[in-house]
Enzyme design. Structure first.
Site, PDB file in Angstrom:
ATOM      1  N   ARG A  61      16.905  52.997  11.194  1.00 26.82           N
ATOM      2  CA  ARG A  61      15.897  52.093  10.651  1.00 26.82           C
ATOM      3  C   ARG A  61      14.492  52.623  10.939  1.00 26.82           C
ATOM      4  O   ARG A  61      14.274  53.359  11.886  1.00 26.82           O
ATOM      5  CB  ARG A  61      16.047  50.700  11.272  1.00 26.82           C
ATOM      6  CG  ARG A  61      17.272  49.937  10.817  1.00 26.82           C
ATOM      7  CD  ARG A  61      17.300  48.537  11.412  1.00 26.82           C
ATOM      8  NE  ARG A  61      17.205  48.558  12.867  1.00 26.82           N
ATOM      9  CZ  ARG A  61      16.103  48.302  13.557  1.00 26.82           C
ATOM     10  NH1 ARG A  61      14.979  47.987  12.929  1.00 26.82           N
ATOM     11  NH2 ARG A  61      16.109  48.336  14.878  1.00 26.82           N
ATOM     12  N   LYS A 202      20.206  44.973   7.723  1.00 29.82           N
ATOM     13  CA  LYS A 202      19.288  44.293   8.636  1.00 29.82           C
ATOM     14  C   LYS A 202      18.221  43.502   7.885  1.00 29.82           C
ATOM     15  O   LYS A 202      17.692  42.522   8.413  1.00 29.82           O
ATOM     16  CB  LYS A 202      18.644  45.309   9.580  1.00 29.82           C
ATOM     17  CG  LYS A 202      19.605  45.901  10.609  1.00 29.82           C
ATOM     18  CD  LYS A 202      20.255  44.819  11.474  1.00 29.82           C
ATOM     19  CE  LYS A 202      21.111  45.433  12.576  1.00 29.82           C
ATOM     20  NZ  LYS A 202      21.824  44.390  13.370  1.00 29.82           N
ATOM     21  N   HIS A 221      22.059  37.845  17.142  1.00 30.96           N
ATOM     22  CA  HIS A 221      22.436  39.254  17.108  1.00 30.96           C
ATOM     23  C   HIS A 221      23.487  39.455  18.194  1.00 30.96           C
ATOM     24  O   HIS A 221      23.172  39.783  19.330  1.00 30.96           O
ATOM     25  CB  HIS A 221      21.208  40.127  17.354  1.00 30.96           C
ATOM     26  CG  HIS A 221      21.495  41.598  17.312  1.00 30.96           C
ATOM     27  ND1 HIS A 221      20.997  42.481  18.230  1.00 30.96           N
ATOM     28  CD2 HIS A 221      22.247  42.336  16.455  1.00 30.96           C
ATOM     29  CE1 HIS A 221      21.411  43.690  17.959  1.00 30.96           C
ATOM     30  NE2 HIS A 221      22.171  43.628  16.874  1.00 30.96           N
ATOM     31  N   SER A 239      21.698  48.076  21.557  1.00 29.31           N
ATOM     32  CA  SER A 239      22.490  49.265  21.254  1.00 29.31           C
ATOM     33  C   SER A 239      22.866  50.003  22.539  1.00 29.31           C
ATOM     34  O   SER A 239      22.034  50.214  23.416  1.00 29.31           O
ATOM     35  CB  SER A 239      21.688  50.194  20.334  1.00 29.31           C
ATOM     36  OG  SER A 239      22.411  51.347  20.026  1.00 29.31           O
ATOM     37  N   LYS A 243      28.531  46.097  22.975  1.00 30.07           N
ATOM     38  CA  LYS A 243      28.747  44.877  22.192  1.00 30.07           C
ATOM     39  C   LYS A 243      29.950  45.007  21.252  1.00 30.07           C
ATOM     40  O   LYS A 243      30.816  44.132  21.208  1.00 30.07           O
ATOM     41  CB  LYS A 243      27.468  44.573  21.405  1.00 30.07           C
ATOM     42  CG  LYS A 243      27.485  43.340  20.551  1.00 30.07           C
ATOM     43  CD  LYS A 243      26.075  42.900  20.197  1.00 30.07           C
ATOM     44  CE  LYS A 243      25.250  43.994  19.573  1.00 30.07           C
ATOM     45  NZ  LYS A 243      25.649  44.289  18.187  1.00 30.07           N
ATOM     46  N   THR A 244      29.997  46.102  20.496  1.00 33.28           N
ATOM     47  CA  THR A 244      31.096  46.310  19.561  1.00 33.28           C
ATOM     48  C   THR A 244      32.380  46.665  20.290  1.00 33.28           C
ATOM     49  O   THR A 244      33.459  46.145  19.987  1.00 33.28           O
ATOM     50  CB  THR A 244      30.737  47.415  18.555  1.00 33.28           C
ATOM     51  OG1 THR A 244      29.595  47.007  17.804  1.00 33.28           O
ATOM     52  CG2 THR A 244      31.886  47.691  17.601  1.00 33.28           C
ATOM     53  N   ASP A 258      28.501  41.869  14.979  1.00 33.67           N
ATOM     54  CA  ASP A 258      27.060  42.105  15.090  1.00 33.67           C
ATOM     55  C   ASP A 258      26.167  40.897  14.817  1.00 33.67           C
ATOM     56  O   ASP A 258      25.143  40.746  15.474  1.00 33.67           O
ATOM     57  CB  ASP A 258      26.661  43.241  14.138  1.00 33.67           C
ATOM     58  CG  ASP A 258      25.315  43.849  14.477  1.00 33.67           C
ATOM     59  OD1 ASP A 258      25.020  44.014  15.673  1.00 33.67           O
ATOM     60  OD2 ASP A 258      24.557  44.163  13.550  1.00 33.67           O
ATOM     61  N   ARG A 323      27.313  56.640  12.300  1.00 32.95           N
ATOM     62  CA  ARG A 323      27.860  55.302  12.050  1.00 32.95           C
ATOM     63  C   ARG A 323      29.088  55.350  11.143  1.00 32.95           C
ATOM     64  O   ARG A 323      29.296  56.304  10.388  1.00 32.95           O
ATOM     65  CB  ARG A 323      26.806  54.445  11.337  1.00 32.95           C
ATOM     66  CG  ARG A 323      25.558  54.156  12.135  1.00 32.95           C
ATOM     67  CD  ARG A 323      25.684  52.908  12.940  1.00 32.95           C
ATOM     68  NE  ARG A 323      24.490  52.589  13.706  1.00 32.95           N
ATOM     69  CZ  ARG A 323      24.318  51.462  14.362  1.00 32.95           C
ATOM     70  NH1 ARG A 323      25.258  50.536  14.338  1.00 32.95           N
ATOM     71  NH2 ARG A 323      23.216  51.233  15.043  1.00 32.95           N
TER      72      ARG A 323
END
Length: 532
Positions: A61, A202, A221, A239, A243-244, A258, A323
């Site tokens: 981003r 996003k 988030h 990040s 989390k994932t 997410d 990704r």
């Protein structure tokens, strides 16, 4: 020209000034989009028939290039500043005219979809792009309508992407050749100069984070999972905090990885897919995510391939932000409807490279507010240009770049939900123990998973807790199956004086960061922070 096998909406592109475009293709299926992306030179196939794309100059981003159109209807709501940058309606209209003129005679790919698994709070989304791969990305990442719904799909918000159109900052009023402009009154996100698909995802998340709180829905988030008994959990984290990874647990049902909403009815996934980082991805550590990289339909972004076109997830020569994007049903234990009960547990994840935070601690309601507003993690040397030593990073709400409202608005809404549903809040450190990065060691994933299992089962509540004197956190004295020496980080360091110095250094950083919010919160929340 490709012909879609799925219906085209009766609501055309006239509202985008593209009614004269005769080369638009609607709602192509994944195989059809494969063909288009390869024919356009956007992608190649891996050895497993997964689509690999390279996004060029922009591999992540571009927050400095995102602007919100400043309009009277939203002006008083937006938390304006370096994150939520204003731009005038005149600049937007100029660029909108330039982009639509550019796209008028180009092949366009249109994908109609939804954001939000709960129909009560669903947003009708349309993605229009000159890149076929963006259409496949939208198919993977958003909620997919039925064929009948596609016929009369009326977009509530549209993403119009011209990745190969480059702005001229001196003429167009942008910061660079790339731009992401969000116009709430026109219900339009205008993207140019960047092919990176994360801007599409996003951008819509940002819109939902503005709209949902107006309906008393907490926009988050975070990732989420549950078990067969409906015992749901939320995982907030920046990040690199896990989390994932931690939400993708084979023993639990994945709701989403997410972005979620928390309404009066429970929690719901905003997305219909997953957009997972693949740096150092392995079948041993993350089997569920790794398996998706071999399923046709998945998109690999900026991932290096070997001579047999097999992914090399250790190669970061182009970017560390490699990704994969795939529909959530590629995870075998994913939820069928993307919803869950009110969570019993909320987990705040941090990767503490200073090595002074415990692997798990319980938070009071005031501490939960303090740490949610703080949003702490740490960057380590080698992960970002210019970072030579562990660097504290604070991102309010564990996702400041995606939050248009003031952080305290979200924190207050979260606190109401936690109190109403008697939800426990935990601080889980996936970073270092026994010393800072370079001296200590990283928390092992098996230990972290074991700790998390004890939290979600409720077994951890049976143990005794003690209070940390600097951070004020409640630390369990014992967790079954986890080495006792890591539970209290002070005991894991060889030199207690060195621990105190480093802990006080981090505590000072917390206090310095939180000073900007002290006028907006009650005194007991400020006092819930670390004591130097």
């Amino acid at each position: 020209m490709a012909k879609s096998t799925l219906p085209r909406s009766t609501n055309g592109l006239g509202y985008l000034n593209l009614e004269d475009n005769v080369d638009s293709i609607w709602n192509l299926s994944p195989p059809e989009l494969y063909e288009e992306a390869i024919r356009n030179g956007e992608a190649i196939l891996t050895g497993d028939y997964v689509l690999r794309v390279m996004t060029g100059k922009y591999t992540g981003r571009s927050p400095a290039d995102r602007f919100i159109v400043d309009q009277p209807s939203i002006h008083d709501d937006i938390d304006w500043g370096s994150i939520n940058q204003p731009i005038t309606e005149e600049v937007f209209e100029h660029l909108f005219s330039e982009v639509t003129a550019y796209l008028c005679n180009r092949k366009l790919y249109v994908k109609d979809c939804y954001a939000g698994a709960d129909e009560k709070y669903q947003l009708n989304v349309r993605v229009v792009s000159e890149a076929a791969y963006h259409s496949l990305f939208a198919h993977n990442m958003f909620v997919r309508p039925s064929e009948e719904a596609l016929k009369n799909h009326i977009p509530d918000f549209t993403v119009l992407a011209a990745p190969h159109f480059k702005a001229d900052p001196s003429r167009d009023g942008t910061s660079s050749e790339a731009f992401i402009l969000i116009n709430f009154e026109k219900k339009l996100i205008l993207i140019g100069g960047t092919l990176y698909s994360g801007e599409v995802k996003k951008g819509i998340f940002y819109v939902m984070n503005y709209l949902l709180p107006q309906q008393q829905v907490m926009a988050m988030h975070c990732s989420a999972n549950t078990n067969d008994e409906g015992n749901a959990a939320l995982f907030f984290g920046l990040s690199g905090t896990g989390k994932t990874t931690l939400s993708s647990d084979e023993s639990r049902i994945l709701i989403g990885d997410d972005e979620h909403g928390w309404s009066e009815d429970g929690i719901f996934n905003i997305e219909g897919g997953c957009y997972a980082k693949t740096i150092n991805l392995s079948a041993e550590n993350e089997p569920l995510i790794y398996a998706t990289t071999k399923i046709p339909g998945t998109i690999l972004e900026n991932v290096a391939l070997d001579e047999d076109r097999r992914p090399d997830f250790t190669d970061v020569s182009l970017t560390q932000n490699t990704r994969c994007a795939y529909p959530i049903h590629y995870i075998p234990n994913a939820s069928d409807d993307g919803t869950g009960h009110h969570p019993s547990n909320v987990i705040f994840l941090t990767c503490d490279a200073f090595g002074v935070l415990p692997p798990i601690s319980r938070l009071t309601p005031e501490q939960a507010m303090y740490h949610f507003i703080s949003g702490y993690t740490a960057k380590i040397a080698g992960t970002e240009r210019g970072v030579a030593a562990p660097k504290a990073t604070f991102s309010a709400c564990f996702g400041a770049p995606f939050m248009p409202l003031h952080p305290v608005r979200y924190a207050t809404l979260l606190a109401d939900k936690l109190r109403q549903h008697n939800t426990s809040v935990w601080f889980l450190n996936t970073g270092w123990t026994g010393g800072p990065h370079g001296v200590g060691r990283r928390m092992s994933l098996p230990d972290t998973r074991r700790i998390l299992s004890e939290v979600l089962s409720g077994n951890i509540e049976k143990t005794t807790f003690k209070k940390d004197p600097i951070f004020g956190l409640s630390i369990p004295v014992e967790v079954q199956g986890v080495p006792g020496d890591i539970l209290d980080p002070r005991n894991s360091w060889d030199n207690s004086a060195a621990y105190n110095r480093k802990a006080n250094q981090l505590a000072s950083m917390f206090a310095e960061n939180f000073a900007q919010y002290e006028q907006e919160v009650s005194k007991n929340i400020t006092e819930a922070g670390p004591k130097i």
